[in-house]
Design a protein around this motif. Structure first.
Motif, PDB file in Angstrom:
ATOM      1  N   MET A 142       6.592  19.688 -15.904  1.00 48.31           N
ATOM      2  CA  MET A 142       5.250  20.153 -15.586  1.00 48.31           C
ATOM      3  C   MET A 142       4.768  19.681 -14.223  1.00 48.31           C
ATOM      4  SD  MET A 142       5.040  21.737 -18.361  1.00 48.31           S
ATOM      5  CE  MET A 142       3.385  22.413 -18.261  1.00 48.31           C
ATOM      6  N   GLU A 143       5.220  18.491 -13.803  1.00 45.87           N
ATOM      7  CA  GLU A 143       4.895  17.963 -12.477  1.00 45.87           C
ATOM      8  C   GLU A 143       6.093  17.185 -11.953  1.00 45.87           C
ATOM      9  OE1 GLU A 143       0.891  16.086 -11.803  1.00 45.87           O
ATOM     10  OE2 GLU A 143       0.821  16.149 -14.000  1.00 45.87           O
ATOM     11  N   ARG A 144       6.285  17.281 -10.644  1.00 44.04           N
ATOM     12  CA  ARG A 144       7.276  16.443  -9.977  1.00 44.04           C
ATOM     13  C   ARG A 144       6.856  16.298  -8.526  1.00 44.04           C
ATOM     14  NH1 ARG A 144       9.704  18.201  -6.072  1.00 44.04           N
ATOM     15  NH2 ARG A 144      10.682  19.954  -7.126  1.00 44.04           N
ATOM     16  N   PHE A 145       6.836  15.071  -8.030  1.00 46.36           N
ATOM     17  CA  PHE A 145       6.361  14.852  -6.670  1.00 46.36           C
ATOM     18  C   PHE A 145       6.758  13.475  -6.171  1.00 46.36           C
ATOM     19  CE2 PHE A 145       3.044  13.807  -9.744  1.00 46.36           C
ATOM     20  CZ  PHE A 145       2.721  12.500  -9.416  1.00 46.36           C
ATOM     21  N   GLU A 146       6.717  13.333  -4.842  1.00 43.46           N
ATOM     22  CA  GLU A 146       6.799  12.039  -4.198  1.00 43.46           C
ATOM     23  C   GLU A 146       5.360  11.617  -3.888  1.00 43.46           C
ATOM     24  OE1 GLU A 146       9.303  12.373  -0.751  1.00 43.46           O
ATOM     25  OE2 GLU A 146      10.577  13.830  -1.798  1.00 43.46           O
ATOM     26  N   PRO A 147       4.856  10.552  -4.490  1.00 43.19           N
ATOM     27  CA  PRO A 147       3.466  10.151  -4.250  1.00 43.19           C
ATOM     28  C   PRO A 147       3.170   9.970  -2.766  1.00 43.19           C
ATOM     29  CG  PRO A 147       4.370   8.933  -6.105  1.00 43.19           C
ATOM     30  CD  PRO A 147       5.519   9.670  -5.487  1.00 43.19           C
ATOM     31  N   GLY A 148       2.020  10.474  -2.354  1.00 44.56           N
ATOM     32  CA  GLY A 148       1.629  10.394  -0.960  1.00 44.56           C
ATOM     33  C   GLY A 148       2.124  11.540  -0.115  1.00 44.56           C
ATOM     34  N   HIS A 166      -3.450   9.607  -7.257  1.00 47.31           N
ATOM     35  CA  HIS A 166      -4.098   9.707  -5.953  1.00 47.31           C
ATOM     36  C   HIS A 166      -5.620   9.643  -6.050  1.00 47.31           C
ATOM     37  CE1 HIS A 166      -0.077  11.435  -5.332  1.00 47.31           C
ATOM     38  NE2 HIS A 166      -0.180  10.960  -4.106  1.00 47.31           N
ATOM     39  N   SER A 167      -6.140   9.124  -7.143  1.00 45.33           N
ATOM     40  CA  SER A 167      -7.592   9.098  -7.335  1.00 45.33           C
ATOM     41  C   SER A 167      -8.298   8.162  -6.365  1.00 45.33           C
ATOM     42  CB  SER A 167      -7.928   8.695  -8.776  1.00 45.33           C
ATOM     43  OG  SER A 167      -7.437   7.388  -9.058  1.00 45.33           O
ATOM     44  N   LEU A 168      -7.617   7.124  -5.896  1.00 37.75           N
ATOM     45  CA  LEU A 168      -8.244   6.137  -5.014  1.00 37.75           C
ATOM     46  C   LEU A 168      -7.794   6.241  -3.567  1.00 37.75           C
ATOM     47  CD1 LEU A 168      -8.191   2.965  -7.298  1.00 37.75           C
ATOM     48  CD2 LEU A 168     -10.074   4.552  -6.897  1.00 37.75           C
ATOM     49  N   HIS A 171      -2.369   7.781  -0.016  1.00 40.27           N
ATOM     50  CA  HIS A 171      -1.054   7.190   0.214  1.00 40.27           C
ATOM     51  C   HIS A 171      -0.927   5.914  -0.624  1.00 40.27           C
ATOM     52  CE1 HIS A 171      -1.441   9.817   3.753  1.00 40.27           C
ATOM     53  NE2 HIS A 171      -0.123   9.912   3.657  1.00 40.27           N
ATOM     54  N   PRO A 172      -0.689   6.059  -1.928  1.00 44.34           N
ATOM     55  CA  PRO A 172      -0.667   4.903  -2.825  1.00 44.34           C
ATOM     56  C   PRO A 172       0.562   4.024  -2.626  1.00 44.34           C
ATOM     57  CG  PRO A 172      -0.019   6.880  -4.009  1.00 44.34           C
ATOM     58  CD  PRO A 172      -0.468   7.333  -2.651  1.00 44.34           C
ATOM     59  N   THR A 173       0.371   2.731  -2.821  1.00 48.00           N
ATOM     60  CA  THR A 173       1.469   1.775  -2.843  1.00 48.00           C
ATOM     61  C   THR A 173       2.177   1.872  -4.189  1.00 48.00           C
ATOM     62  OG1 THR A 173       0.101   0.019  -3.784  1.00 48.00           O
ATOM     63  CG2 THR A 173       0.144   0.224  -1.369  1.00 48.00           C
ATOM     64  N   SER A 174       3.280   1.148  -4.335  1.00 46.10           N
ATOM     65  CA  SER A 174       3.998   1.165  -5.609  1.00 46.10           C
ATOM     66  C   SER A 174       3.108   0.682  -6.739  1.00 46.10           C
ATOM     67  CB  SER A 174       5.271   0.316  -5.519  1.00 46.10           C
ATOM     68  OG  SER A 174       4.974  -1.014  -5.119  1.00 46.10           O
ATOM     69  N   GLU A 175       2.306  -0.365  -6.481  1.00 45.91           N
ATOM     70  CA  GLU A 175       1.405  -0.861  -7.509  1.00 45.91           C
ATOM     71  C   GLU A 175       0.348   0.173  -7.874  1.00 45.91           C
ATOM     72  OE1 GLU A 175       2.281  -2.504  -4.819  1.00 45.91           O
ATOM     73  OE2 GLU A 175       2.886  -4.554  -5.329  1.00 45.91           O
ATOM     74  N   GLN A 176      -0.191   0.873  -6.874  1.00 42.96           N
ATOM     75  CA  GLN A 176      -1.198   1.896  -7.143  1.00 42.96           C
ATOM     76  C   GLN A 176      -0.610   3.094  -7.881  1.00 42.96           C
ATOM     77  OE1 GLN A 176      -2.403   2.229  -3.043  1.00 42.96           O
ATOM     78  NE2 GLN A 176      -4.326   1.115  -3.402  1.00 42.96           N
ATOM     79  N   ILE A 177       0.652   3.408  -7.601  1.00 40.12           N
ATOM     80  CA  ILE A 177       1.322   4.476  -8.340  1.00 40.12           C
ATOM     81  C   ILE A 177       1.399   4.120  -9.812  1.00 40.12           C
ATOM     82  CG2 ILE A 177       3.517   5.679  -8.671  1.00 40.12           C
ATOM     83  CD1 ILE A 177       3.968   5.291  -5.615  1.00 40.12           C
ATOM     84  N   ARG A 179      -0.467   1.962 -11.455  1.00 43.63           N
ATOM     85  CA  ARG A 179      -1.810   1.958 -12.031  1.00 43.63           C
ATOM     86  C   ARG A 179      -2.279   3.377 -12.334  1.00 43.63           C
ATOM     87  NH1 ARG A 179      -1.329  -2.817 -14.006  1.00 43.63           N
ATOM     88  NH2 ARG A 179      -1.789  -4.561 -12.610  1.00 43.63           N
ATOM     89  N   GLY A 180      -1.933   4.326 -11.480  1.00 46.54           N
ATOM     90  CA  GLY A 180      -2.284   5.716 -11.740  1.00 46.54           C
ATOM     91  C   GLY A 180      -1.571   6.273 -12.958  1.00 46.54           C
ATOM     92  N   ILE A 181      -0.290   5.897 -13.124  1.00 46.40           N
ATOM     93  CA  ILE A 181       0.456   6.307 -14.317  1.00 46.40           C
ATOM     94  C   ILE A 181      -0.186   5.694 -15.560  1.00 46.40           C
ATOM     95  CG2 ILE A 181       2.662   6.096 -15.534  1.00 46.40           C
ATOM     96  CD1 ILE A 181       4.030   6.239 -12.780  1.00 46.40           C
TER      97      ILE A 181
END
Length: 254
Positions: A142-148, A166-168, A171-177, A179-181
């Motif tokens: 349903m979704e596939r992407f490289e964050p940022g 990408h709510s915050l 260009h999310p860091t690994s930690e932000q990725i 947290r988004g998951i």
């Protein structure tokens, strides 16, 4: 039907796990320290309403052959060049598989199709500074992407996982990725859980699925793309990769 992901990009991500020095493994961890998301190679699948046994079966392994080991014990027990070590557990209604030893298996299309059959699977896969996130429902991606990188976003309909990551920041860091998951899943991926005792089994090299087995990609008309943005990365084959040497636990090379 799944979404298009060139095997080239998938192959480019593959590399041998370069273990951190033993002194780093022994550092105290906290639930707030996402150490595992910063490793050179990380592959974590999370599947709704699955048991640990069902997750291991999807990977081609058996719980009957498993041991209950911490991450440190698993690294001491299994060499990284003799297959991949699967470490599975439960987080509320989600079952996960964390691969931190050996060349990852869970990013392969056939594995993801089995994991998500009749349910939903999210995959976080990072290697050599490149990260890919997948979301599948009942075998369909349903979704596939490289964050940022919005030009890599492929979605079948809405893209709530992309939005959560990408709510915050764009260009999310690994930690932000991560947290988004977590926000999307409504669970916390506890670092203590990933480093502590888990159901652990080695999947031998002769048990592994070839990388291009079961290509479930749809035709282009089924794929939603961001208007005016570019395409995915070009061809890169496994034979083109210069594999890094595996490191011993004291940080020295083999």
């Amino acid at each position: 039907m799944g979404l298009a992901m060139p095997g080239d990009t998938r192959a480019w991500l593959l590399c041998n796990l370069r273990l951190a020095p033993k002194s780093d493994w022994e550092k105290p961890l906290s639930t707030g320290d996402l150490w595992w998301a910063r490793e050179d190679v990380v592959c974590l699948s999370i599947t709704r309403d699955r048991t640990v046994a069902e997750v291991l079966t999807a990977y081609g392994a058996s719980q009957d052959e498993a041991e209950h080991l911490t991450l440190q014990q698993a690294r001491d027990t299994f060499p990284g060049d003799s297959g991949v070590v699967l470490r599975a557990g439960q987080i509320e209604t989600w079952a996960f598989c964390h691969e931190a030893i050996g060349e990852p298996e869970g990013h392969k299309e056939a594995i993801l199709a089995k994991l998500s059959e009749g349910t939903e699977t999210v995959l976080y896969f990072a290697a050599n500074g490149m990260t890919v996130v997948h979301r599948l429902v009942d075998g369909s991606e349903m979704e596939r992407f490289e964050p940022g990188n919005p030009h890599t976003l492929r979605a079948s309909g809405q893209n709530p996982l992309w939005d959560s990551i990408h709510s915050l920041t764009s260009h999310p860091t690994s930690e932000q990725i991560v947290r988004g998951i977590e926000s999307y899943l409504s669970v916390r991926i506890d670092s203590f859980t990933l480093s502590g005792p888990l159901t652990t089994v080695r999947l031998r090299n002769d048990q592994r699925v070839p990388i291009h087995v079961q290509d479930t990609r749809p035709t282009d008309q089924n794929v939603t793309r961001r208007a005016g943005l570019g395409g995915l990365l070009g061809s890169f084959q496994p034979d083109d990769i210069t594999w890094p040497k595996k490191q011993e636990t004291d940080g020295s090379e083999k």
